[in-house]
Design an enzyme around this catalytic site. Structure first.
Site, short mmCIF file in Angstrom:
data_model
loop_
_atom_site.label_atom_id
_atom_site.label_comp_id
_atom_site.label_asym_id
_atom_site.label_seq_id
_atom_site.Cartn_x
_atom_site.Cartn_y
_atom_site.Cartn_z
N ARG A 64 -28.73 -8.39 -26.90
CA ARG A 64 -29.54 -8.28 -25.68
C ARG A 64 -29.47 -6.88 -25.07
NH1 ARG A 64 -27.30 -13.22 -26.03
NH2 ARG A 64 -25.45 -12.47 -24.99
N GLU A 101 -15.09 -12.76 -25.02
CA GLU A 101 -14.76 -13.90 -24.15
C GLU A 101 -14.70 -15.17 -25.00
OE1 GLU A 101 -17.68 -14.51 -21.12
OE2 GLU A 101 -16.47 -15.98 -20.05
P1 AMP Z 1 -17.11 -9.11 -23.26
O1 AMP Z 1 -16.75 -8.33 -24.47
O2 AMP Z 1 -16.19 -10.23 -22.97
O3 AMP Z 1 -17.30 -8.20 -22.05
O4 AMP Z 1 -18.50 -9.82 -23.55
C1 AMP Z 1 -19.68 -9.14 -23.39
C2 AMP Z 1 -20.66 -9.46 -24.48
O5 AMP Z 1 -20.72 -10.84 -24.78
C3 AMP Z 1 -22.06 -9.06 -24.06
O6 AMP Z 1 -22.73 -8.49 -25.18
C4 AMP Z 1 -22.70 -10.35 -23.61
O7 AMP Z 1 -24.03 -10.42 -24.03
C5 AMP Z 1 -21.86 -11.45 -24.23
N1 AMP Z 1 -21.36 -12.42 -23.24
C6 AMP Z 1 -20.07 -12.63 -22.93
N2 AMP Z 1 -19.93 -13.59 -22.02
C7 AMP Z 1 -21.18 -13.99 -21.71
C8 AMP Z 1 -21.71 -14.97 -20.79
N3 AMP Z 1 -20.92 -15.71 -19.99
N4 AMP Z 1 -23.05 -15.10 -20.71
C9 AMP Z 1 -23.86 -14.34 -21.50
N5 AMP Z 1 -23.42 -13.43 -22.37
C10 AMP Z 1 -22.10 -13.25 -22.49
#
Ligand code: AMP
Length: 176
Positions: A64, A101
Site C-alpha cells: 500500500r 506486528e
Molecule cells: P510495522 O512493521 O509493525 O510498523 O507494520 C507496518 C506494515 O504492516 C505496514 O506496511 C502496514 O501496511 C502493515 N500493517 C501493520 N499493522 C497493520 C494494521 N493494523 N492495519 C493495516 N496495516 C497494517
C-alpha cells in the site's frame, strides 16, 4: 464542515481479527476507491513538512506504500523506488529482515535504486511497530541515501513504532 483529515479518518475501515486474531486491520481501500478522497489524501501528504528542499526519490513500501508513495512522487516530480517483499524484484537486490506486528518478513530493493547523497522520502500507509519502516530506513542508509523523513497515512501510536526510527522526522496524517 469536515476537514479532509476527518473525511479520511471516517473512510478508513477497521477490520477486527485480520489477518490474525487480536489485530485490528486499518483498511484504507475506501480512500483509494473514492477519487476525491484519494486526491485529498495525497494532498495531505503534500502538506507535511518535508518539502523545503527538493526530494530526489520517494521510497514506497510493498504494497500500500506503493499507492500513496507513487502518487506523491508524481505530484512532486520525484522518482519512485519500490521496496518489495522478498522474491519479487528481478535484478540484484539488497535485503533487510524485520519483525511485523503479525509475523516476520524481508524487504528488498534493487541495488542501484538509490545513489549516495540522494534525498529520500519514505512513505507507507501505516506505522505500527515500526519494524518495516526501520528495515527500509536501514536499506536507504546503507545505500548512502539521505533520509529526509518518513510519512504515513495512519500511525498506531500505542505500538511505539517511532522509537525504532531514530532521529528522523516522522509525520502521520492520522494518529490512533
Ligand atoms: P510495522 O512493521 O509493525 O510498523 O507494520 C507496518 C506494515 O504492516 C505496514 O506496511 C502496514 O501496511 C502493515 N500493517 C501493520 N499493522 C497493520 C494494521 N493494523 N492495519 C493495516 N496495516 C497494517
Amino acid at each position: 464542515m469536515a476537514t479532509d483529515l476527518q473525511l479520511l479518518a471516517a473512510a478508513i475501515r477497521d477490520i477486527p481479527d485480520f489477518p490474525k486474531p487480536g489485530i485490528v486491520f486499518k483498511d484504507i481501500t475506501p480512500i483509494l476507491s473514492d477519487g476525491t478522497l484519494f486526491h485529498r489524501s495525497v494532498g495531505e501528504l503534500l502538506k507535511l513538512p518535508f518539502y523545503n528542499e527538493p526530494i530526489d526519490k520517494v521510497v514506497g513500501i510493498d504494497a500500500r506504500g506503493f499507492i500513496f508513495g507513487a502518487a506523491l512522487a508524481d505530484r512532486i516530480g520525484a522518482g519512485f523506488i519500490p521496496m518489495r517483499k522478498k522474491g519479487k524484484l528481478p535484478w540484484t537486490t539488497r535485503e533487510q529482515s524485520y519483525a511485523l506486528e503479525y509475523g516476520e518478513a524481508t524487504l528488498e530493493v534493487h541495488a542501484d535504486a538509490i545513489n549516495p547523497g540522494e534525498r529520500i522520502l519514505l512513505i507507507d500507509d501505516l506505522l505500527a511497530t515500526g519494524g518495516t519502516a526501520a528495515a527500509a530506513m536501514t536499506l536507504i542508509e546503507q545505500m548512502g541515501g539521505s533520509l529526509i523523513g518518513m510519512g504515513f497515512v495512519v500511525e498506531l501510536s500505542f505500538l511505539n513504532g517511532r522509537e525504532k526510527l531514530g532521529t528522523h522526522p516522522v509525520e502521520s496524517l492520522l494518529i490512533y
